[in-house]
Design a protein around this motif. Structure first.
Motif, PDB file in Angstrom:
ATOM      1  N   UNK A  29      -8.157 -10.381  -4.139  1.00  0.00           N
ATOM      2  CA  UNK A  29      -7.397  -9.446  -3.288  1.00  0.00           C
ATOM      3  C   UNK A  29      -7.725  -9.645  -1.901  1.00  0.00           C
ATOM      4  N   UNK A  30      -8.606 -10.447  -1.551  1.00  0.00           N
ATOM      5  CA  UNK A  30      -9.329 -10.630  -0.086  1.00  0.00           C
ATOM      6  C   UNK A  30      -8.208 -11.106   0.982  1.00  0.00           C
ATOM      7  N   UNK A  31      -7.187 -11.888   0.439  1.00  0.00           N
ATOM      8  CA  UNK A  31      -6.244 -12.299   1.632  1.00  0.00           C
ATOM      9  C   UNK A  31      -5.410 -10.888   1.914  1.00  0.00           C
ATOM     10  N   UNK A  32      -5.257  -9.837   1.202  1.00  0.00           N
ATOM     11  CA  UNK A  32      -4.673  -8.619   1.812  1.00  0.00           C
ATOM     12  C   UNK A  32      -5.509  -8.197   3.145  1.00  0.00           C
ATOM     13  N   UNK A  67       2.411  -1.042  11.041  1.00  0.00           N
ATOM     14  CA  UNK A  67       1.855   0.304  10.227  1.00  0.00           C
ATOM     15  C   UNK A  67       2.180  -0.080   8.579  1.00  0.00           C
ATOM     16  N   UNK A  68       3.360  -0.701   8.159  1.00  0.00           N
ATOM     17  CA  UNK A  68       3.484  -0.875   6.908  1.00  0.00           C
ATOM     18  C   UNK A  68       2.588  -1.801   6.479  1.00  0.00           C
ATOM     19  N   UNK A  69       2.442  -2.968   6.864  1.00  0.00           N
ATOM     20  CA  UNK A  69       1.486  -4.004   6.522  1.00  0.00           C
ATOM     21  C   UNK A  69      -0.024  -3.424   6.652  1.00  0.00           C
ATOM     22  N   UNK A  70      -0.320  -2.795   7.589  1.00  0.00           N
ATOM     23  CA  UNK A  70      -1.720  -2.291   7.519  1.00  0.00           C
ATOM     24  C   UNK A  70      -2.070  -1.333   6.569  1.00  0.00           C
ATOM     25  N   UNK A  71      -1.187  -0.538   6.000  1.00  0.00           N
ATOM     26  CA  UNK A  71      -1.461   0.648   5.227  1.00  0.00           C
ATOM     27  C   UNK A  71      -1.103   0.071   3.438  1.00  0.00           C
ATOM     28  N   UNK A  72      -0.159  -0.676   3.520  1.00  0.00           N
ATOM     29  CA  UNK A  72       0.138  -1.035   2.082  1.00  0.00           C
ATOM     30  C   UNK A  72      -0.140  -2.431   1.626  1.00  0.00           C
ATOM     31  N   UNK A  94       7.615  -6.587   0.154  1.00  0.00           N
ATOM     32  CA  UNK A  94       6.931  -7.159   1.354  1.00  0.00           C
ATOM     33  C   UNK A  94       7.950  -8.073   2.242  1.00  0.00           C
ATOM     34  N   UNK A  95       9.025  -8.128   1.598  1.00  0.00           N
ATOM     35  CA  UNK A  95       9.936  -9.190   2.236  1.00  0.00           C
ATOM     36  C   UNK A  95      10.717  -8.472   3.344  1.00  0.00           C
ATOM     37  N   UNK A  96      11.133  -6.976   2.893  1.00  0.00           N
ATOM     38  CA  UNK A  96      11.845  -6.168   3.570  1.00  0.00           C
ATOM     39  C   UNK A  96      11.222  -5.958   4.801  1.00  0.00           C
ATOM     40  N   UNK A  97       9.604  -5.913   5.085  1.00  0.00           N
ATOM     41  CA  UNK A  97       9.071  -5.711   6.099  1.00  0.00           C
ATOM     42  C   UNK A  97       9.035  -6.758   7.148  1.00  0.00           C
ATOM     43  N   UNK A  98       8.953  -8.017   6.192  1.00  0.00           N
ATOM     44  CA  UNK A  98       9.068  -9.404   7.069  1.00  0.00           C
ATOM     45  C   UNK A  98      10.551  -9.442   7.728  1.00  0.00           C
TER      46      UNK A  98
END
Length: 440
Positions: free
Chosen positions: A411-414, A324-329, A353-357
């Motif tokens: 920004x496209x890699x996001x 959910x975090x990666x999809x939204x942020x 980002x790394x905290x999610x990973x």
């Protein structure tokens, strides 16, 4: 027996983990080997731009694409390595497989460090570079499944998440070591010196560390789970039931879908990010590697804590929360990086980002191992994981660079990260919680 039968019916239990002191010794040996193995594999990504100038004579974008394509080729070999070395692990033992992988990785790494460049031998140089990346890929394909199975099977039952998190932290530590070494080398030499010869140093350092890894892996014991299965296989009764083809494919499919966001986030946010930050965020190479190293340091520290947490609250809450975090942020945070913010702000975003990973990496190894029965765990785990990593992770830097070239938008890699999060989130939603079950 179909997949539903496997999920619903109780499966044979395997032996309990060894005493804690012995388990910790096993864990330490596996972790040190992980650091050395993945240092060798990942250091290529941090030198992609320099390798592009030495091995691929083309324009800047095309040369970088070619360099990242060679990086991705190493991942194409991982499913083959996973199948071959995973089979060795399931028949001859995890220890034997881990020795095979460390020799293969060292051969590829030292070979790259000694390889003549395009200016010396022409088109043979990039061909040999790709061949050596394939050797590394075969070794890496067998490494993750063998080492992860070894660690989880050696862990106390109530600490599989913690031990799996520590094992994954050692892989992140290899990225940190790679980033630090390349950063120190790039800071110590001029760009001309880096292009001429200094780029070889990080690869050759990996070769010098080989004896340490061999010593550690020669002195580990086989896991109790594998030993018990071997006793069953060689005995007259209680042999483990073979999986049907459909059940095996279904299990590998789960591992495949599970791994997509894990590998995409890791290779976009870590391997590709230094290149991205220098090209689009205005950082120097040294600054980008310093920011990456700082974020990696947080990842190394946080991953075991999230593994420990998954032993208490379960794997699924952490895994789904990450998706959910990666999809939204991902999109807003990439936009922030590209907004001309300070070095400190970019470092903060990378740490976030790394905290999610870290949360995914803490819960992930145990969650994946708990899907499979011991007698075929390493083979099926390695194939499912490596296929996903090859398709979605290994070419993540290439696809990110290609997306930017096609769309004209950095920004496209996001969007790639967001799509991966949605796919893995759907797969994980249907997982059964296994944190408090015994290994099969």
């Amino acid at each position: 027996m179909n997949q539903a039968d496997l999920s619903a019916a109780p499966a044979p239990f395997v032996a309990d983990a060894p005493p804690r002191f012995h388990a910790r010794r096993q864990l330490m040996a596996a972790m040190i080997g992980n650091v050395l193995e993945y240092y060798d594999f990942i250091v290529y990504a941090f030198l992609a731009a320099t390798l592009a100038r030495n091995f691929f004579h083309a324009g800047e974008l095309r040369g970088l694409l070619a360099s990242f394509a060679a990086f991705g080729v190493g991942f194409l070999a991982r499913p083959v390595g996973g199948a071959l070395i995973g089979r060795i692990a399931d028949t001859q033992g995890r220890r034997v497989a881990l020795l095979v992988t460390i020799f293969g990785m060292a051969l590829g790494t030292v070979g790259i460090g000694l390889l003549p460049t395009y200016d010396s031998i022409g088109v043979a140089a990039p061909i040999m570079l790709v061949a050596l990346r394939l050797i590394q890929g075969l070794a890496a394909g067998g490494e993750w499944g063998s080492a992860t199975s070894f660690i989880i099977e050696s862990a106390p039952a109530e600490k599989r998440g913690l031990y799996g998190g520590l094992g994954q932290a050692s892989i992140a530590a290899s990225s940190l070591v790679s980033s630090i070494v390349v950063g120190l080398v790039s800071a110590s030499f001029t760009t001309a010196q880096m292009d001429a010869w200094a780029w070889r140093l990080p690869f050759l350092i990996g070769g010098l560390l080989l004896p340490i890894g061999i010593y550690m892996r020669r002195n580990i014991d086989e896991t109790p789970a594998f030993t018990q299965v071997q006793v069953q296989v060689q005995g007259e009764a209680a042999k483990p039931a073979p999986l049907s083809r459909g059940a095996a494919i279904a299990m590998m499919g789960k591992a495949f879908g599970f791994t997509i966001i894990w590998t995409v986030s890791y290779y976009v946010m870590l391997s590709y990010m230094p290149t991205f930050l220098t090209k689009y965020a205005g950082l120097t190479t040294t600054q980008a590697l310093m920011s990456n190293s700082g974020a990696l340091f947080v990842l190394v520290l946080a991953t075991p804590g999230f593994g420990w947490l998954s032993d208490r609250i379960g794997r699924k809450p952490l895994l789904l929360g990450c998706c959910v975090g990666f999809a939204l942020l991902s999109y807003p945070l990439f936009r922030l990086i590209l907004g001309g913010v300070s070095f400190g702000a970019i470092l903060g975003v990378q740490i976030f980002f790394n905290l999610f990973i870290a949360a995914f990496s803490g819960a992930g190894p145990a969650a994946l191992c708990e899907i499979f029965p011991t007698h075929s765990r390493t083979t099926l785990l390695s194939i499912g994981y490596s296929l996903s990593t090859a398709i979605f992770g290994g070419f993540a830097p290439f696809l990110s660079t290609w997306l930017i070239g096609v769309t004209g938008s950095p920004i496209s890699p996001s969007l790639y990260v967001m799509a991966a999060a949605v796919i893995s989130g759907v797969v994980i939603f249907f997982f059964r919680e296994t944190a408090h079950e015994r290994l099969r």
